[in-house]
Design a protein around this motif. Structure first.
Motif, PDB file in Angstrom:
ATOM      1  N   UNK A 189       0.825  -1.109  -0.111  1.00 24.29           N
ATOM      2  CA  UNK A 189       0.027  -0.064   0.041  1.00 24.29           C
ATOM      3  C   UNK A 189       0.757   1.220   0.030  1.00 24.29           C
ATOM      4  N   UNK A 190       1.993   1.343   0.837  1.00 23.48           N
ATOM      5  CA  UNK A 190       2.732   2.406   0.977  1.00 23.48           C
ATOM      6  C   UNK A 190       3.845   2.686   0.112  1.00 23.48           C
ATOM      7  N   UNK A 191       4.606   1.698  -0.561  1.00 24.15           N
ATOM      8  CA  UNK A 191       5.597   1.834  -1.269  1.00 24.15           C
ATOM      9  C   UNK A 191       5.301   2.520  -2.734  1.00 24.15           C
ATOM     10  N   UNK A 192       6.070   3.487  -3.237  1.00 21.58           N
ATOM     11  CA  UNK A 192       5.674   3.878  -4.637  1.00 21.58           C
ATOM     12  C   UNK A 192       6.070   2.875  -5.601  1.00 21.58           C
ATOM     13  N   UNK A 193       5.580   3.150  -6.723  1.00 20.88           N
ATOM     14  CA  UNK A 193       5.789   2.335  -7.924  1.00 20.88           C
ATOM     15  C   UNK A 193       7.107   2.915  -8.589  1.00 20.88           C
ATOM     16  N   UNK A 194       7.337   2.529  -9.806  1.00 17.91           N
ATOM     17  CA  UNK A 194       8.541   3.053 -10.434  1.00 17.91           C
ATOM     18  C   UNK A 194       7.949   3.775 -11.716  1.00 17.91           C
ATOM     19  N   UNK A 195       8.915   4.688 -12.498  1.00 15.44           N
ATOM     20  CA  UNK A 195       8.385   5.744 -13.535  1.00 15.44           C
ATOM     21  C   UNK A 195       8.196   4.892 -14.509  1.00 15.44           C
ATOM     22  N   UNK A 196       6.967   5.219 -15.154  1.00 16.17           N
ATOM     23  CA  UNK A 196       6.298   4.555 -16.424  1.00 16.17           C
ATOM     24  C   UNK A 196       7.564   4.449 -17.399  1.00 16.17           C
ATOM     25  N   UNK A 197       8.161   5.654 -17.681  1.00 13.25           N
ATOM     26  CA  UNK A 197       9.149   5.838 -18.691  1.00 13.25           C
ATOM     27  C   UNK A 197      10.268   4.641 -18.573  1.00 13.25           C
ATOM     28  N   UNK A 198      10.726   4.402 -17.329  1.00 11.67           N
ATOM     29  CA  UNK A 198      11.615   3.436 -17.117  1.00 11.67           C
ATOM     30  C   UNK A 198      11.128   1.991 -17.283  1.00 11.67           C
ATOM     31  N   UNK A 199      10.009   1.675 -16.639  1.00  7.06           N
ATOM     32  CA  UNK A 199       9.417   0.272 -17.139  1.00  7.06           C
ATOM     33  C   UNK A 199       9.044   0.177 -18.881  1.00  7.06           C
ATOM     34  N   UNK A 200       8.469   1.240 -19.340  1.00  3.54           N
ATOM     35  CA  UNK A 200       8.419   1.161 -20.698  1.00  3.54           C
ATOM     36  C   UNK A 200       9.873   0.884 -21.639  1.00  3.54           C
ATOM     37  N   UNK A 201      10.648   1.680 -21.121  1.00  3.30           N
ATOM     38  CA  UNK A 201      12.187   1.631 -21.690  1.00  3.30           C
ATOM     39  C   UNK A 201      12.663  -0.033 -21.737  1.00  3.30           C
ATOM     40  N   UNK A 202      12.499  -0.316 -20.543  1.00  5.31           N
ATOM     41  CA  UNK A 202      12.858  -1.881 -20.255  1.00  5.31           C
ATOM     42  C   UNK A 202      12.190  -2.709 -21.134  1.00  5.31           C
TER      43      UNK A 202
END
Length: 278
Positions: free
Chosen positions: A35-48
């Motif tokens: 619930x509390x932890x942030x996700x990761x930048x969508x640009x990073x995930x998409x780039x991978x």
């Protein structure tokens, strides 16, 4: 940059990849963690995902997947994700959210003849032996597949970071986190990722490692920040009578800022492409 309390890219000497008690302490409250932890930048995930080879559906192996925060972002892009996670509590939570997970450390995990288009490690590689981990990643990656190791570095205001550091030193002086300064330069974390790149390069099985960086912000209320803190590495193993005064000190600090503050995040990554076998 803050070093208290969280999973830093490089843990203290006394909390290396062998310190499994801390590595596996995050599952004490898997629901709160997720619930509390942030996700990761969508640009990073998409780039991978976008720079990985393979068929229409990319096969992604998520090392130390935890509750599946990063894995669900890859799933949202249409990837087929398999998680490897040593903590059964975290694995059970991720499975309940629709992720396939096998319970094991990455070093002991048995892939059989399975291979993947991408191997990712989100905020988890510091619990993996960096040499053995890079070799194993190469073993399970298809030619042209990508290894991507990434995590957050974050910068709360000094008015929040300093009371947290002081309270932790007071209530848990024996903690390996207690002797660390409240803030350190971003360059120290970039150097850690450079060292990970060295370990990848030394395998001789990848192209030249790259470092990526994404800067972003997130606003936290007092309650949101106090919800996140108990899920971080410096606090997960505190007894309730130790945790309470730490949260009280930090809560008071956020109140003095008007009950809200803006966190400066930097997400760092080191990544390399699996070379063709010679």
């Amino acid at each position: 940059m803050p070093t208290l309390p969280r999973e830093r890219p490089e843990p203290p000497r006394t909390a290396s990849h062998e310190a499994r008690r801390t590595a596996e302490s995050f599952g004490a409250d898997a629901q709160g963690y997720d619930r509390a932890r942030p996700g990761y930048p969508e640009a990073l995930v998409t780039r991978i995902a976008g720079r990985s080879p393979g068929a229409d559906v990319l096969d992604v192996l998520d090392v130390g997947c935890g509750t599946g925060i990063a894995a669900r972002q890859f799933q949202a892009l249409g990837c087929a994700v398999l998680g490897v996670e040593p903590d059964t509590r975290m694995a059970d939570f991720a499975r309940a959210r629709g992720l396939r997970v096998e319970v094991s450390t990455f070093e002991d995990w048995q892939p059989g003849d399975r291979t993947f288009d991408a191997v990712v490690a989100a905020q988890s590689w510091h619990w993996v032996d960096p040499v053995a981990g890079a070799v194993k990643a190469a073993r399970v990656l298809r030619t042209g597949g990508r290894l991507a190791i990434f995590g957050h570095v974050y910068e709360p205001p000094a008015e929040v970071a300093e009371p947290l550091a002081e309270a932790l030193r007071r209530v848990a002086p024996d903690s390996p986190f207690a002797g660390l300064p409240a803030r350190r330069p971003l360059g120290l974390y970039q150097a850690v990722y450079a060292k990970l790149g060295d370990r990848i390069r030394e395998t001789g099985q990848f192209g030249e490692p790259e470092q990526w960086r994404y800067d972003w912000q997130r606003s936290y209320t007092r309650d949101e920040w106090l919800d996140l803190l108990p899920t971080t590495g410096g606090l997960t193993r505190l007894a309730p009578d130790q945790l309470a005064p730490v949260l009280a000190a930090v809560g008071g600090a956020v109140d003095s800022l008007g009950g809200r503050f803006t966190m400066e995040y930097t997400t760092l990554a080191v990544t390399a492409v699996r070379a063709a076998s010679s």
